[in-house]
Design an enzyme around this catalytic site. Sequence first.
Site, mmCIF file in Angstrom:
data_model
loop_
_atom_site.group_PDB
_atom_site.id
_atom_site.type_symbol
_atom_site.label_atom_id
_atom_site.label_comp_id
_atom_site.label_asym_id
_atom_site.label_seq_id
_atom_site.Cartn_x
_atom_site.Cartn_y
_atom_site.Cartn_z
ATOM 1 N N GLY A 1 -19.908 -28.086 -18.486
ATOM 2 C CA GLY A 1 -21.094 -28.881 -18.144
ATOM 3 C C GLY A 1 -21.087 -30.145 -18.984
ATOM 4 N N ILE B 1 -22.125 -30.885 -22.100
ATOM 5 C CA ILE B 1 -21.635 -30.822 -23.488
ATOM 6 C C ILE B 1 -20.152 -30.439 -23.511
ATOM 7 C CG2 ILE B 1 -21.949 -29.725 -25.754
ATOM 8 C CD1 ILE B 1 -24.956 -29.378 -24.957
ATOM 9 N N THR C 1 -21.546 -23.229 -29.993
ATOM 10 C CA THR C 1 -22.751 -24.047 -30.217
ATOM 11 C C THR C 1 -23.722 -23.887 -29.046
ATOM 12 O OG1 THR C 1 -21.677 -25.944 -29.192
ATOM 13 C CG2 THR C 1 -21.573 -25.836 -31.600
ATOM 14 N N ARG D 1 -25.260 -20.470 -27.177
ATOM 15 C CA ARG D 1 -26.270 -19.462 -27.512
ATOM 16 C C ARG D 1 -25.553 -18.242 -28.091
ATOM 17 N NH1 ARG D 1 -29.425 -22.948 -27.203
ATOM 18 N NH2 ARG D 1 -31.318 -23.105 -25.959
ATOM 19 N N GLU E 1 -31.708 -15.151 -34.644
ATOM 20 C CA GLU E 1 -31.931 -16.422 -35.339
ATOM 21 C C GLU E 1 -33.317 -16.401 -35.959
ATOM 22 O OE1 GLU E 1 -30.982 -19.814 -32.896
ATOM 23 O OE2 GLU E 1 -28.943 -19.119 -32.564
ATOM 24 N N HIS F 1 -28.459 -23.477 -36.181
ATOM 25 C CA HIS F 1 -28.803 -23.998 -34.847
ATOM 26 C C HIS F 1 -29.246 -25.474 -34.937
ATOM 27 C CE1 HIS F 1 -30.181 -22.615 -30.601
ATOM 28 N NE2 HIS F 1 -29.902 -23.921 -30.598
HETATM 29 P P1 NAP Z 1 -25.193 -28.026 -18.534
HETATM 30 O O1 NAP Z 1 -24.653 -29.383 -18.341
HETATM 31 O O2 NAP Z 1 -26.255 -27.531 -17.602
HETATM 32 O O3 NAP Z 1 -23.975 -26.996 -18.521
HETATM 33 C C1 NAP Z 1 -24.218 -25.619 -18.462
HETATM 34 C C2 NAP Z 1 -22.915 -24.887 -18.308
HETATM 35 O O4 NAP Z 1 -23.225 -23.494 -18.205
HETATM 36 C C3 NAP Z 1 -22.141 -25.284 -17.048
HETATM 37 O O5 NAP Z 1 -20.782 -25.348 -17.350
HETATM 38 C C4 NAP Z 1 -22.435 -24.135 -16.101
HETATM 39 O O6 NAP Z 1 -21.380 -23.854 -15.218
HETATM 40 C C5 NAP Z 1 -22.528 -22.993 -17.078
HETATM 41 N N1 NAP Z 1 -23.254 -21.873 -16.457
HETATM 42 C C6 NAP Z 1 -24.555 -21.834 -16.106
HETATM 43 N N2 NAP Z 1 -24.833 -20.656 -15.532
HETATM 44 C C7 NAP Z 1 -23.681 -19.947 -15.510
HETATM 45 C C8 NAP Z 1 -23.317 -18.667 -15.047
HETATM 46 N N3 NAP Z 1 -24.218 -17.850 -14.493
HETATM 47 N N4 NAP Z 1 -22.041 -18.266 -15.198
HETATM 48 C C9 NAP Z 1 -21.124 -19.074 -15.779
HETATM 49 N N5 NAP Z 1 -21.407 -20.320 -16.245
HETATM 50 C C10 NAP Z 1 -22.677 -20.727 -16.112
HETATM 51 O O7 NAP Z 1 -25.832 -27.849 -19.987
HETATM 52 P P2 NAP Z 1 -25.384 -28.518 -21.364
HETATM 53 O O8 NAP Z 1 -26.287 -29.654 -21.647
HETATM 54 O O9 NAP Z 1 -23.917 -28.726 -21.363
HETATM 55 O O10 NAP Z 1 -25.778 -27.341 -22.386
HETATM 56 C C11 NAP Z 1 -25.079 -26.130 -22.362
HETATM 57 C C12 NAP Z 1 -25.773 -25.120 -23.249
HETATM 58 O O11 NAP Z 1 -25.633 -25.503 -24.607
HETATM 59 C C13 NAP Z 1 -27.291 -25.031 -23.040
HETATM 60 O O12 NAP Z 1 -27.629 -24.150 -22.004
HETATM 61 C C14 NAP Z 1 -27.794 -24.542 -24.377
HETATM 62 O O13 NAP Z 1 -27.870 -23.133 -24.375
HETATM 63 C C15 NAP Z 1 -26.707 -24.968 -25.357
HETATM 64 N N6 NAP Z 1 -27.165 -26.020 -26.302
HETATM 65 C C16 NAP Z 1 -27.196 -25.729 -27.630
HETATM 66 C C17 NAP Z 1 -27.555 -26.715 -28.517
HETATM 67 C C18 NAP Z 1 -27.587 -26.447 -29.998
HETATM 68 O O14 NAP Z 1 -28.451 -26.973 -30.672
HETATM 69 N N7 NAP Z 1 -26.675 -25.662 -30.538
HETATM 70 C C19 NAP Z 1 -27.919 -27.984 -28.060
HETATM 71 C C20 NAP Z 1 -27.874 -28.231 -26.705
HETATM 72 C C21 NAP Z 1 -27.491 -27.239 -25.832
HETATM 73 P P3 NAP Z 1 -21.051 -24.836 -13.995
HETATM 74 O O15 NAP Z 1 -20.625 -26.099 -14.633
HETATM 75 O O16 NAP Z 1 -19.942 -24.190 -13.295
HETATM 76 O O17 NAP Z 1 -22.307 -24.983 -13.237
HETATM 77 C C1 GLV Z 2 -30.858 -26.297 -28.034
HETATM 78 O O1 GLV Z 2 -30.399 -25.271 -28.390
HETATM 79 C C2 GLV Z 2 -30.998 -26.682 -26.675
HETATM 80 O O2 GLV Z 2 -30.777 -25.849 -25.786
HETATM 81 O O3 GLV Z 2 -31.377 -27.850 -26.439
#
Ligand code: NAP
Ligand code: GLV
Length: 327
Positions: A156, A158, A236, A238, A267, A286
Site C-alpha cells: 500500500g 507505506i 511498523t 500492527r 501496547e 509505536h
Molecule cells: P494502505 O495504503 O491502505 O495499505 C494497506 C495495505 O494493507 C495494502 O497493501 C493492502 O493490500 C493491505 N491489506 C488490507 N487488507 C488486507 C487483507 N485482508 N489481506 C491482505 N492485505 C490486506 O495503508 P498504509 O497507509 O500503507 O498503512 C498500512 C498500515 O500501517 C496501517 O493499516 C496501519 O496499521 C499501519 N501504520 C502504522 C503506523 C505506525 O505508527 N507504526 C503509522 C501508519 C500506519 P492491497 O494493497 O492489496 O489492497
Molecule cells: C498509526 O499507527 C496509524 O495507523 O496511523
Amino acid sequence: MRVFVTRDLPGRGLDRLRHEPGLHVDLWPEEFPPPRSAMLERTANAAGLLCLITDRVDADLLEHAGPQLKVVSQMAVGVDNIDVAACAARGIPVGNTPGVLTETTADLAFALLLAAARRLVEAASYVRLGQWRTWSPTTLAGADIHGATLGIIGFGAIGQALATRATGFGMRTLYWSRRQKPQAAERLGASYQDLPALLAQSDFVSVHCALTAETHHLIDADALACMPAHAILINTARGPLVDEAALIEALRNRRIAGAALDVTTTEPIEPDNPLLAMPNVIVLPHIGSASLATRTKMADLAVDNLLAGLRGQPLPHQIPPPEPRTR
Ligand code: NAP
Ligand code: GLV
C-alpha cells in the site's frame, strides 16, 4: 451539539472545532486514554467522536452513544480498533488520516532496517556502558544493506514509500500484497512474489498490511520458518500481524537473526516481555508517524473528517464499509 475528543491534539484543530458555531468540544485532557467507563459516558449523547488508536470503538460503545452519533473520526490511518461494520450498520461514517503520514512512517521503517542491520542500538549502548576499549575486525559487525533483498509485505502507500527508499540504497525489492500492483512495481523496480517465496529470498522483511481478521498472525511460525537464518523482520504496521510467541521462539532458536518492531501485540509492551531482553531486537513505542509536522497534519485531517460528518457531508477520507462476506 457536543463532540468527544479523546486526547489533546497538536496544531490548531481543537481551536477550529471550538470556533464552530453551536459546537461544544468535550476534551479528555489526560495523558492516558479515557478508561472504558469514561469512553461510554462521554460518547453517550455526543454527535461526534474524535478518537485515537488507543480507544476501542465497538458495537457496545455505539449502542451506549445513542442514535444521534453522526461520525467517528480516527487520528490514524489504521482503524483496527474500530468496528467499522458496526458503524456502517448504524449509518455512521468512519474517517481516517491516510497519506499525510506515509513518508514519515516509511522513514521510520527504513530507520529500523538500518538500525537493526548495523546494530546501532547495541553499538550506542556499548559506548555508553564504557565497553569500547579498542577497534577489532568483528566487533559489532552487522549486515550490509546495499545489495541486500528487501521483502515488503503489503504494498500500500507505506509499503511503496519504503520501496522508494530501498532503491536509493541499492537494494533489490520484492513485494507481496493481496492484489498485485504492476504499475507501482515497475515504477519502483519491485517484483511480485507469493508470500513463502518472498520470505525465503529476503534478507529483510518489512510488514505494512492493515490488521484485519484475514491478516491477523500473517507472520506465524510457518512464515518465520520460510525465512533464512540471517534475515531480520521489521514491523511498523500492527503487532498482531505477527504471532509474537512464534517470533520469540524463532529468535531464541536463531531461526531468524533479529527483529525491529515499532508495534507489539500488547501496547505498551509488558516490561517482562522476553523481546526486551534480546540484544538483537529493537522495540520502539509505536512512533511511526511521530514527527510533529505529520502529527499536526493528522490532527487537522481528523478534524476535517469530523466536521464533514457533523454537517452530513462525505468525509474527505472515509473508510469504505466492509464488503459482505461471501462463502
Ligand atoms: P494502505 O495504503 O491502505 O495499505 C494497506 C495495505 O494493507 C495494502 O497493501 C493492502 O493490500 C493491505 N491489506 C488490507 N487488507 C488486507 C487483507 N485482508 N489481506 C491482505 N492485505 C490486506 O495503508 P498504509 O497507509 O500503507 O498503512 C498500512 C498500515 O500501517 C496501517 O493499516 C496501519 O496499521 C499501519 N501504520 C502504522 C503506523 C505506525 O505508527 N507504526 C503509522 C501508519 C500506519 P492491497 O494493497 O492489496 O489492497
Ligand atoms: C498509526 O499507527 C496509524 O495507523 O496511523
